[in-house]
Write a protein that holds these residues in place. Structure first.
Motif, PDB file in Angstrom:
ATOM      1  N   TYR A 298       5.887  -3.365   4.298  1.00  0.00           N
ATOM      2  CA  TYR A 298       5.187  -2.617   5.307  1.00  0.00           C
ATOM      3  C   TYR A 298       4.958  -3.566   6.494  1.00  0.00           C
ATOM      4  CZ  TYR A 298       3.966   1.014   1.880  1.00  0.00           C
ATOM      5  OH  TYR A 298       4.013   2.031   0.956  1.00  0.00           O
TER       6      TYR A 298
ATOM      7  N   ARG B 292      -0.639   0.667   9.630  1.00  0.00           N
ATOM      8  CA  ARG B 292       0.377   0.059   8.781  1.00  0.00           C
ATOM      9  C   ARG B 292       1.440   1.109   8.474  1.00  0.00           C
ATOM     10  NH1 ARG B 292      -1.507  -3.693   3.814  1.00  0.00           N
ATOM     11  NH2 ARG B 292      -2.757  -4.434   5.591  1.00  0.00           N
TER      12      ARG B 292
ATOM     13  N   LEU C 241       5.421   1.974   6.574  1.00  0.00           N
ATOM     14  CA  LEU C 241       6.440   1.579   5.622  1.00  0.00           C
ATOM     15  C   LEU C 241       7.727   1.240   6.369  1.00  0.00           C
ATOM     16  CD1 LEU C 241       7.528   1.310   2.702  1.00  0.00           C
ATOM     17  CD2 LEU C 241       8.076   3.750   2.815  1.00  0.00           C
TER      18      LEU C 241
END
Length: 120
Positions: free
Chosen positions: A37, A45, A47
């Motif tokens: 991430y 945040r 992926l």
């Protein structure tokens, strides 16, 4: 019980490459999904990429074709090869892994994060 230790971040110029590593250690029976991430300043945040224990990977659209995730199951280690880096890739990169420990609990763990800075 389980630690994820990342390495390989740094400062590069646009178009250059970096390779991140993340090693899981502790009382581990099995590591399932592993992922990277990232979090840029002022942003959530997100992926970047993930890989199953069988080696099946998926990527965010923004990095597909430039980043490659791989893993060494014997070493409980995941890698992220980042090519043709862009300034918008600047972020703290976090390793994430779903780990089954000797207490028979499967849960996610996070690394401490490693800074990647790409200058234009």
């Amino acid at each position: 019980q389980v630690q994820l230790v990342e390495s390989g971040g740094g400062l590069v110029q646009a178009g250059e490459s970096l390779r991140l590593s993340c090693a899981a250690s502790g009382k581990i029976i099995r590591v399932n999904r592993m992922a990277w991430y990232r979090q840029a300043p002022g942003k959530q945040r997100e992926l970047v990429t993930a890989i199953t224990s069988a080696g099946i990977a998926n990527y965010a659209t923004s990095v597909e074709g430039r980043f490659t995730i791989s893993r060494d199951n014997a070493k409980n280690t995941v890698y992220l090869q980042m090519n043709n880096l862009k300034p918008e890739d600047t972020a703290v990169y976090y390793c994430n892994a779903d780990v089954l420990t000797m207490t028979s609990i499967l849960r996610p763990y996070w690394g401490q994060g490693t800074q990647v800075t790409v200058s234009s």
